[in-house]
Design a protein around this motif. Structure first.
Motif, short mmCIF file in Angstrom:
data_model
loop_
_atom_site.label_atom_id
_atom_site.label_comp_id
_atom_site.label_asym_id
_atom_site.label_seq_id
_atom_site.Cartn_x
_atom_site.Cartn_y
_atom_site.Cartn_z
N ALA A 16 -14.95 -81.31 34.74
CA ALA A 16 -15.06 -79.89 35.07
C ALA A 16 -13.75 -79.15 34.79
N PRO A 31 -10.56 -77.69 33.66
CA PRO A 31 -9.70 -77.84 32.48
C PRO A 31 -10.18 -78.90 31.48
N GLY A 34 -4.96 -74.78 38.19
CA GLY A 34 -5.62 -75.33 37.00
C GLY A 34 -4.73 -76.20 36.12
N TYR A 56 -5.87 -80.74 37.97
CA TYR A 56 -7.13 -81.36 38.37
C TYR A 56 -8.33 -80.85 37.58
N ALA A 57 -9.25 -81.73 37.28
CA ALA A 57 -10.45 -81.36 36.54
C ALA A 57 -11.53 -80.85 37.48
N TYR A 58 -11.19 -79.83 38.24
CA TYR A 58 -12.18 -79.09 39.03
C TYR A 58 -12.18 -77.66 38.53
N GLU A 59 -13.31 -76.99 38.67
CA GLU A 59 -13.37 -75.57 38.31
C GLU A 59 -12.37 -74.79 39.16
N PRO A 60 -11.53 -73.97 38.52
CA PRO A 60 -10.56 -73.17 39.31
C PRO A 60 -11.23 -72.34 40.40
N ASN A 73 -8.58 -91.23 35.82
CA ASN A 73 -9.32 -90.95 34.60
C ASN A 73 -8.75 -89.83 33.75
N PHE A 74 -7.97 -88.95 34.37
CA PHE A 74 -7.72 -87.67 33.70
C PHE A 74 -6.40 -87.07 34.19
N ALA A 102 -7.65 -83.12 25.58
CA ALA A 102 -8.80 -83.12 26.49
C ALA A 102 -8.57 -82.23 27.72
N PHE A 103 -7.33 -81.78 27.94
CA PHE A 103 -7.02 -80.98 29.12
C PHE A 103 -6.57 -79.59 28.69
N ARG A 104 -7.29 -78.57 29.17
CA ARG A 104 -6.93 -77.18 28.82
C ARG A 104 -5.99 -76.63 29.89
N VAL A 164 -5.27 -91.78 30.68
CA VAL A 164 -5.98 -92.68 31.57
C VAL A 164 -4.96 -93.70 32.06
#
Lengths: 163, 163
Positions: free
Chosen positions: A70, A72, B25, B28-32, B115-116, B142-144, B155
């Motif tokens: 999700a 980023p 942002g 973490y790979a969560y929606e802001p 993982n990320f 892979a990370f914006r 990883v």
């Protein structure tokens, strides 16, 4: 084109394929005892899209596409492909993977990632490599193979957007 | 020991930490824009266990532990750690990571995987490396990152069991 979006009617043909592959425990990170209800959720509900490969009225394979991370990470998608045991070696997986890349591009994804490819699954590793996926990670002994014991799992990745 | 299992009462102190980190942002790979209800589900409900780091009655950090992959991957766990901005540099993340490894061993996990990890998050990369995690994968762009644009994600992986 033998590949089309999956419908609820297709589930009765997808489930035996899912069950056989997951019970074998050699390729997918699902519980071998996954129930039909759980499998439906995992394959038909949670993904963003699910497709089937149909030939002469028979479902030979299915794949899902979803966002891998999700926020980023949401420009990278993930897919999972399953082919009926009696349809192996006919190019079904290859056709589904090519199709999924096209769908992913249409949906705006920039890359596709496979998170957990058993290194012992040489057919898959070979096929994904041939289709342009690079092995970008190797997870030591992360996959418990029912016959081989702990084997490495690979992370495979392909950039889909134009350079 | 300042680390203990999180209770529902702790959530009101965890949520501002979660919100600040996820809105930024950068890590973490969560929606802001993750809502408080979604965050509660992601941090308190979906993981197998959640802990807090408490000092003098204040929650300075929190982490979760969950199984990273089902079935053939279920011997590997995953953790996520968050530290309040005003408590950075005090060793809170390090203490939580060490604690999580002990908990993971007690729960029977053989390895831990991140993982990320944004490659731009040099503090985290350095800390996890120091604590014995190897970089076993590198996911290109892979990370914006909100300021840096597309950066690689790493990883990271540590075998926990005795050899």
């Amino acid at each position: 084109m033998p590949i089309r979006p999956a419908t609820e009617t297709d589930w009765s043909a997808i489930w035996p394929i899912f069950q056989e592959i997951v019970q074998a425990g050699e390729t997918y990170a699902y519980e071998p005892g996954t129930s039909q209800v759980q499998a439906h959720s995992l394959w038909m509900e949670l993904p963003r899209q699910t497709f089937v490969y149909e030939q002469d009225g028979r479902i030979l394979g299915s794949y899902y596409l979803k966002t891998n991370q999700a926020g980023p990470g949401s420009h990278v998608c993930n897919c999972g492909y399953m082919v009926a045991s009696q349809a192996r070696g006919l190019g079904v997986a290859s056709a589904m993977c090519e199709h999924s890349q096209q769908i992913a591009r249409e949906l705006g994804y920039l890359a596709m990632q496979f998170n957990f490819v058993a290194s012992s699954n040489s057919g898959a590793v070979h096929l994904w490599s041939k289709l342009g996926f690079a092995t970008v990670g190797r997870l030591p002994r992360a996959f418990r193979h029912p016959k081989l014991g702990l084997v490495d799992a690979l992370v495979m990745y392909k950039w889909l957007a134009n350079a």
